[in-house]
Structures are given as C-alpha cells and as structure tokens.
Design an enzyme around this catalytic site. Sequence first.
Site, mmCIF file in Angstrom:
data_model
loop_
_atom_site.group_PDB
_atom_site.id
_atom_site.type_symbol
_atom_site.label_atom_id
_atom_site.label_comp_id
_atom_site.label_asym_id
_atom_site.label_seq_id
_atom_site.Cartn_x
_atom_site.Cartn_y
_atom_site.Cartn_z
ATOM 1 N N SER A 1 1.158 -1.371 0.109
ATOM 2 C CA SER A 1 -0.198 -0.049 -0.034
ATOM 3 C C SER A 1 0.840 1.435 0.139
ATOM 4 O O SER A 1 1.355 1.776 -0.863
ATOM 5 C CB SER A 1 -0.628 -0.033 1.635
ATOM 6 O OG SER A 1 -2.080 1.171 1.184
ATOM 7 N N ASP B 1 -9.269 -4.303 -5.738
ATOM 8 C CA ASP B 1 -8.746 -2.966 -4.548
ATOM 9 C C ASP B 1 -10.004 -2.385 -4.886
ATOM 10 O O ASP B 1 -9.659 -1.082 -5.894
ATOM 11 C CB ASP B 1 -7.151 -3.319 -4.795
ATOM 12 C CG ASP B 1 -6.627 -2.663 -3.721
ATOM 13 O OD1 ASP B 1 -6.822 -1.852 -3.190
ATOM 14 O OD2 ASP B 1 -5.792 -3.304 -3.818
ATOM 15 N N HIS C 1 -7.937 -5.344 -1.397
ATOM 16 C CA HIS C 1 -6.691 -4.537 -0.179
ATOM 17 C C HIS C 1 -6.176 -5.633 0.855
ATOM 18 O O HIS C 1 -6.353 -5.090 1.967
ATOM 19 C CB HIS C 1 -6.809 -3.290 0.156
ATOM 20 C CG HIS C 1 -5.848 -2.361 0.589
ATOM 21 N ND1 HIS C 1 -5.268 -1.769 -0.917
ATOM 22 C CD2 HIS C 1 -5.271 -1.880 1.359
ATOM 23 C CE1 HIS C 1 -4.145 -1.105 -0.676
ATOM 24 N NE2 HIS C 1 -3.777 -0.900 0.604
#
Length: 425
Positions: free
Chosen positions: A296, A377, A406
């Site tokens: 991320s 995501d 995610h």
Amino acid sequence: MKHYFSLFWVLPFLWGMVAQVGAQPAQKQVTVVISPDHEDWRYEVKEEAVFRVQVFKDENLLKGVTVDYETGPEFFPSVRKQGVVLKEGQLTLKASMKEPGFLRCRVVAKVDGREYEGLTTVAYDELQIRPATADPEDFDTFWTKALEVARKAPLDPRLRLLPERCTSGANVYEISFQNERPGSRIYGILRTPRQPGRYPAILSVPGAGIRPYGGVNYGDGVISLQIGIHGIPVTLPQEVYDLLGAGALSNYPSVNRNNRDAHYYKRVYLGCVRAVDFIFTLPEFDGSTLAVTGGSQGGALSIVTAALEPRIRCLAAFYPALCDYAGYLNRRAGGWPHYFRTEQPGPNEAETLAYFDVVNFARRVKVKGMYSWGFNDVTCPPTSMYAAYNVIPGPKELKVYLTTGHWTFPEQNAFVTEWLQNQLR
C-alpha cells in the site's frame, strides 16, 4: 561469505507486515458471487463483459433475493439499479468499456435485514493504461537537489538494544538517524544477525497510518530494518499513536499539498533514502545486496526508494498507493489517498503532487521488481496501479491474484517471499 535466509522463518513475519495495510476479510454466512464470462477477467476494448450474479447462504443458492447493483468504471458507475429481485436466484448483467481501464460490477444483496456486498472488477486492455499525471520537466533536478541538501545533515545514528526482543540468533534495536535537516529523525527497528559475517539486507517501508513497529524477522541470515515515517519513536504505548492519528497527524497525506518544498511526503521520501544510507553504515551489511519492500503506502515507498536510490538491488511491492492522482481529473480512478475524487484541486495542488506521484518515480525504476495485487482493490484501484506499472522501464514481473482487494492470500505472500529470497542470494 554469502548467507541465506529460510523461507520457514520469513513467511509468518512477512504476512504480518502485509497485514498492517490490508487484512484478509472475514468469511460471511451470505456471499454474493459475481462471475464474469472470461475466466481470466480480461477483455478487449469495446468487448461486452457478461456477469452472472448469484447469492448463496450456507453454500445454498438463494431465490427471491432483492439486490441493488451498479456497473461501470471504478468509482464512476454508468448504470445503477435498485430493488431487483432474483426470482430464479440468478441475474445476468452486461457492460463494456470504450478505452483501456477497469470495469466494476458491484452488487448489494439484502438478506434477513442485513446487506451483503460483492464486487468483481474486470480488465480492458490493462497494459495500455497510461498515467494521467504530468511528468514535471524539472522532476529529476528537484529530487537531486533535495537529496543533496538532506545529506548535508549528518546521519547521527543512534541504537538502543531491546533485550526482550533479541533471540539466540539476532540482536534487535530501536534505531534512529537524522533525516533531511538537523533535528528531524527517522525511527525504526533493526534486526542484525549475531553470528559474525556480512549479510544481505531488506528495508521494510510502512503502510499508511500511525503505529508502533516490532520489526520484521527474515531469518538469522538477513539484516532487517523496518522504519516508521513520522519522526517519532516506534516503541511508544499504543495510546500515543492513537492520539497522534486523531490529532496532529490526522490526514497527514494532505499536509502542504500545494507546496513541493513543504509537502509531508517530501521528508518521508527523503527518509526512505536516508534509511539506505544508514544500512550502508552497518558493519554487518555485505555492501551491495539490498532489497526494499512494502504494501500500500509501503508499496509506493518501495517504488520511490528504488527510483531515487541506485544502490537498491530489487524491490517487491504489494498494491502500491499514491499512484496517478490526476486520474480523477480525467474521470478515471486515481490512487489512494484519492485527493481529487470529491473535490477539484486548489491552487498549485495538481502541480505540486506531480512531484510526489508514484507514476513519475515508476518511470525511473531501473532495477528488477516484483509487483502483486488484485483487481478488486477499492483502496488502491487497479487502474492507478497499472498506470504506474506500465511505465516502469526496468525488469518487472506482475503477479495478479484476481479476487483480492486490499489484502493478500497466503499463497501470494509465499510467492513474493520466495522471489525476494532468490534475489538476495
């Protein structure tokens, strides 16, 4: 002498690192299944995608369920319907795209007074996606000068042994070093092998948020440095980080986003490079074998660090954030933190953020990289991630796990870990 690290040791700790930025969702009693008619979830521009929607409870198909649905590009649905009844337990939806990107089908089923969401995102010529964010003409000059200024500040490294975290094979320290100016420091957890020798190293850069860190155990044959980015010690009580997250560091990605010399991520990016400088001072380091990895925000920082620091040998990035902010200005999904999703840029904001957009660092990554994400995501939309991936000139490999959002599968973590293991030999 070369030292190798064991996959047995690495996997549990790498999974823990990735979990900081995206934990696998819990299984629910009711599941909404959206099946595209292409098994690889990939289509050519203008080709029609056909979705079969079904709702299951306790693995049994439900009939007569009421659903709401939408289809269209990520965050820009073109079709919305509410209160559709699945009389026979099934619904067929069709949609297409006229340009490269990702088309999302989202369905919300209402069962026993609760709502259950399912989504499936399919690709349209995804390798043809290009960034919407401009590449500033003086991008390289700006960052070269910024690094020169930062390196005028002595590292002034400080190590504090953490006996309670040490093992028979490794010493563990809380460390800090000076960042881009006197008094500005980066903190982290360093793990070094106890056995004399010279070892490869992995720099772990963090996902978004404010939290303590425990370090990452890659085995007793690897130096591990996990850093925080906020200039505060990483071993404080959780309450301290909670208060900072709700107060002084709330919405830190937006701090001074109209000023390239004062934007929050300037000191963050420089701090990642200074972490490399710190690793090169360690007597245990072999002097050449260094990887950077994260997920991320950490995936973004991995790309940034590899672009700015030529001594990085390789990188492994999970679902990178901070990619293609300007996508939203072209009615296309942009990356986290979604600056322009609900508002237009203020004066100098779009121009400033181009200096920090990961797509512009991706253009400059020359080292080997492993990248991994999924099509579903919603935090880091695949459109934004492909905008960065597609312009990377260096050797690259992308491992897609279609259904993930995610978060990551254990198999996904294992694959990337094995890849890292091979690169550090």
